[in-house]
Write a protein that holds these residues in place. Structure first.
Motif, PDB file in Angstrom:
ATOM      1  N   PRO A 157      -4.161   2.296   9.712  1.00 21.05           N
ATOM      2  CA  PRO A 157      -4.982   2.789   8.599  1.00 21.05           C
ATOM      3  C   PRO A 157      -4.878   1.915   7.345  1.00 21.05           C
ATOM      4  N   ASP A 158      -3.719   1.307   7.110  1.00 23.16           N
ATOM      5  CA  ASP A 158      -3.615   0.402   5.956  1.00 23.16           C
ATOM      6  C   ASP A 158      -4.434  -0.858   6.179  1.00 23.16           C
ATOM      7  N   LYS A 159      -4.408  -1.367   7.409  1.00 19.45           N
ATOM      8  CA  LYS A 159      -5.203  -2.570   7.712  1.00 19.45           C
ATOM      9  C   LYS A 159      -6.688  -2.282   7.539  1.00 19.45           C
ATOM     10  N   ARG A 160      -7.088  -1.046   7.889  1.00 20.04           N
ATOM     11  CA  ARG A 160      -8.507  -0.690   7.839  1.00 20.04           C
ATOM     12  C   ARG A 160      -9.047  -0.641   6.407  1.00 20.04           C
ATOM     13  N   ARG A 161      -8.150  -0.518   5.445  1.00 24.19           N
ATOM     14  CA  ARG A 161      -8.599  -0.455   4.045  1.00 24.19           C
ATOM     15  C   ARG A 161      -9.353  -1.725   3.638  1.00 24.19           C
ATOM     16  N   TYR A 162      -9.084  -2.820   4.327  1.00 23.15           N
ATOM     17  CA  TYR A 162      -9.789  -4.061   4.014  1.00 23.15           C
ATOM     18  C   TYR A 162     -11.212  -4.066   4.559  1.00 23.15           C
TER      19      TYR A 162
ATOM     20  N   ALA B 106       8.821   1.070   6.950  1.00 20.93           N
ATOM     21  CA  ALA B 106       9.082   2.513   6.975  1.00 20.93           C
ATOM     22  C   ALA B 106       8.064   3.248   7.854  1.00 20.93           C
ATOM     23  N   HIS B 107       6.779   2.857   7.751  1.00 20.13           N
ATOM     24  CA  HIS B 107       5.771   3.514   8.596  1.00 20.13           C
ATOM     25  C   HIS B 107       6.110   3.373  10.080  1.00 20.13           C
ATOM     26  N   ARG B 108       6.514   2.182  10.454  1.00 21.34           N
ATOM     27  CA  ARG B 108       6.845   1.944  11.865  1.00 21.34           C
ATOM     28  C   ARG B 108       8.042   2.793  12.279  1.00 21.34           C
TER      29      ARG B 108
ATOM     30  N   PHE C 127       0.835  -1.193   0.000  1.00 20.07           N
ATOM     31  CA  PHE C 127       0.000   0.000   0.000  1.00 20.07           C
ATOM     32  C   PHE C 127       0.872   1.246   0.000  1.00 20.07           C
ATOM     33  N   CYS C 128       1.218   1.673   1.207  1.00 19.25           N
ATOM     34  CA  CYS C 128       1.867   2.957   1.373  1.00 19.25           C
ATOM     35  C   CYS C 128       3.292   2.665   1.822  1.00 19.25           C
ATOM     36  N   TRP C 129       4.058   3.696   2.183  1.00 13.20           N
ATOM     37  CA  TRP C 129       5.370   3.421   2.766  1.00 13.20           C
ATOM     38  C   TRP C 129       5.248   2.008   3.310  1.00 13.20           C
TER      39      TRP C 129
ATOM     40  N   ARG D  46      -8.244   8.239   1.788  1.00 12.96           N
ATOM     41  CA  ARG D  46      -7.560   9.057   2.801  1.00 12.96           C
ATOM     42  C   ARG D  46      -6.040   8.980   2.684  1.00 12.96           C
ATOM     43  N   HIS D  47      -5.541   8.058   1.858  1.00 15.73           N
ATOM     44  CA  HIS D  47      -4.100   7.796   1.807  1.00 15.73           C
ATOM     45  C   HIS D  47      -3.393   8.447   0.622  1.00 15.73           C
ATOM     46  N   TYR D  48      -4.128   9.064  -0.290  1.00 16.76           N
ATOM     47  CA  TYR D  48      -3.472   9.570  -1.511  1.00 16.76           C
ATOM     48  C   TYR D  48      -4.285  10.694  -2.130  1.00 16.76           C
TER      49      TYR D  48
ATOM     50  N   GLY E 261       0.164  10.103  12.094  1.00 19.98           N
ATOM     51  CA  GLY E 261       1.509   9.848  11.572  1.00 19.98           C
ATOM     52  C   GLY E 261       1.462   9.075  10.263  1.00 19.98           C
ATOM     53  N   HIS E 262       0.583   8.110  10.185  1.00 19.11           N
ATOM     54  CA  HIS E 262       0.469   7.314   8.956  1.00 19.11           C
ATOM     55  C   HIS E 262       0.105   8.183   7.751  1.00 19.11           C
ATOM     56  N   TYR E 263      -0.948   8.986   7.915  1.00 21.86           N
ATOM     57  CA  TYR E 263      -1.431   9.768   6.764  1.00 21.86           C
ATOM     58  C   TYR E 263      -0.409  10.830   6.349  1.00 21.86           C
TER      59      TYR E 263
ATOM     60  N   ALA F 140       2.825  10.630   6.658  1.00 19.65           N
ATOM     61  CA  ALA F 140       3.897   9.932   5.943  1.00 19.65           C
ATOM     62  C   ALA F 140       3.458   9.601   4.517  1.00 19.65           C
ATOM     63  N   ASP F 141       2.246   9.135   4.349  1.00 13.32           N
ATOM     64  CA  ASP F 141       1.750   8.839   2.994  1.00 13.32           C
ATOM     65  C   ASP F 141       1.787  10.074   2.096  1.00 13.32           C
ATOM     66  N   ALA F 142       1.422  11.221   2.647  1.00 15.20           N
ATOM     67  CA  ALA F 142       1.389  12.453   1.844  1.00 15.20           C
ATOM     68  C   ALA F 142       2.779  12.828   1.330  1.00 15.20           C
TER      69      ALA F 142
HETATM   70 ZN   LIG Z   1      -1.441   4.378   3.775  1.00 11.20          ZN
END
Ligand SMILES: [Zn+2]
Length: 319
Positions: free
Chosen positions: A59-64, A25-27, A19-21, A72-74, A141-143, A145-147
């Motif tokens: 937030p990446d897990k929630r996409r499922y 990297a996110h961690r 998905f994202c970073w 919200r991620h891009y 922090g997740h969002y 970083a994605d931006a």
């Molecule tokens: Zn993401």
């Protein structure tokens, strides 16, 4: 033996969705951001650094589970014209009036969503609600970083339009996993107060959009020069053989980008710590030694488990 290999293959895929970073990297980004905070905040954040690190990827897990999560991620900002995208209003209400909410949702809303998260985090600080502060900090922090990922501000997000499929994970997972711990510098200084968070995050998104051209063009250029049989390698990971961009190709690409991945990672960390700090200041700098609601309820713990389950089931299905 065969069943063991299959099991490991599932495990590996589950650990690395694209998905994202990457999750790595996110961690890392969230965990380092903690150390940019002033002592008055560190007193809460440092003992919970593990939570902030682990939940950087919720937030990446929630996409499922939640259909409205993905946008919200891009932002596919090139849909709105050319840099600096003068036709796209930076304020949500004006953008909705001009393009409709459906259109905005279709092409991604990350710059606006980060501002929503900042408001929620500020409220959580005002309430001194520890559980909320930690959860919202991890996810904000997740969002943020994605931006900062160039391909999160570009409709050709996985090189699918230019025959470069896989470049998304290459830039944001393979390169940091290979180089972040060994070669990159994460001494970043201190969090700053951000007077205008909207302007700040839009600037970050526009930088991402501009960088996306180089991310794609340099990979194409390097692929043309690199012997095909040396672009990918088969490397052993946790006892199984996987195909990935070779170390030589990854390093050559990183060199061509002149440290862009490291730079975007550092900027993500600085932005995250600064948003956390800004929310705390705007909430009146509450004393974080006197928080309330310190324990997650059984329902909240169950929600974390549901997220994990959805994520694991889905990655296994894809296998
Ligand atoms: Zn993401």
């Amino acid at each position: 033996m065969k069943s063991r290999v299959a099991f490991l293959s599932i495990f590996l895929l589950a650990a690395e969705p694209c998905f994202c970073w990457g999750f790595f990297a996110h961690r890392k980004i969230n965990s380092i951001a903690v150390y940019l905070l002033p002592p008055e905040m560190m007193i809460l954040y440092k003992p919970h650094a593990e939570f902030l690190t682990e939940h950087a990827i919720d937030p990446d897990k929630r996409r499922y589970l939640v259909p409205e999560e993905a946008p919200r991620h891009y932002i596919d900002i090139d849909h709105y014209g050319k840099h600096p995208f003068p036709d796209l209003p930076r304020k949500w209400n004006e953008a909705v009036a001009r393009f409709s909410e459906d259109t905005l949702m279709r092409y991604g809303i990350v710059p606006w969503w980060i501002q929503t998260m900042l408001k929620r985090l500020t409220e959580a600080f005002k309430e001194k609600n520890q559980v909320k502060i930690l959860k919202l900090s991890a996810e904000t922090g997740h969002y943020i970083a994605d931006a900062h990922v160039p391909l999160h501000a570009c409709s050709n997000h996985n090189g699918q339009l230019t025959g470069q499929r896989g470049i998304h994970g290459f830039w944001e997972s393979r390169i940091p996993e290979l180089l972040a711990d060994k070669e990159w510098d994460f001494f970043i200084g201190k969090a700053h107060y951000i007077k205008n968070p909207g302007d700040f995050i839009w600037q970050g998104v526009l930088e991402s959009a501009t960088a996306a051209d180089s991310v794609l063009a340099f990979e194409k250029d390097l692929s043309n020069k690199f012997p095909t049989d040396q672009k990918f390698s088969f490397e052993e990971r946790n006892g199984i053989i996987i195909r990935q961009y070779s170390t030589a190709f990854s390093k050559a690409y990183n060199k061509k980008l002149e440290g862009m991945v490291e730079r975007r990672m550092r900027q993500s960390i600085f932005a995250i710590a600064s948003f956390w700090y800004t929310a705390w200041v705007n909430a009146g700098q509450p004393d974080l030694t006197r928080t309330v609601n310190k324990e997650f309820t059984p329902e909240e713990i169950k929600e974390f488990e549901t997220l994990n389950k959805a994520w694991k089931n889905n990655t296994e299905e894809h296998d």
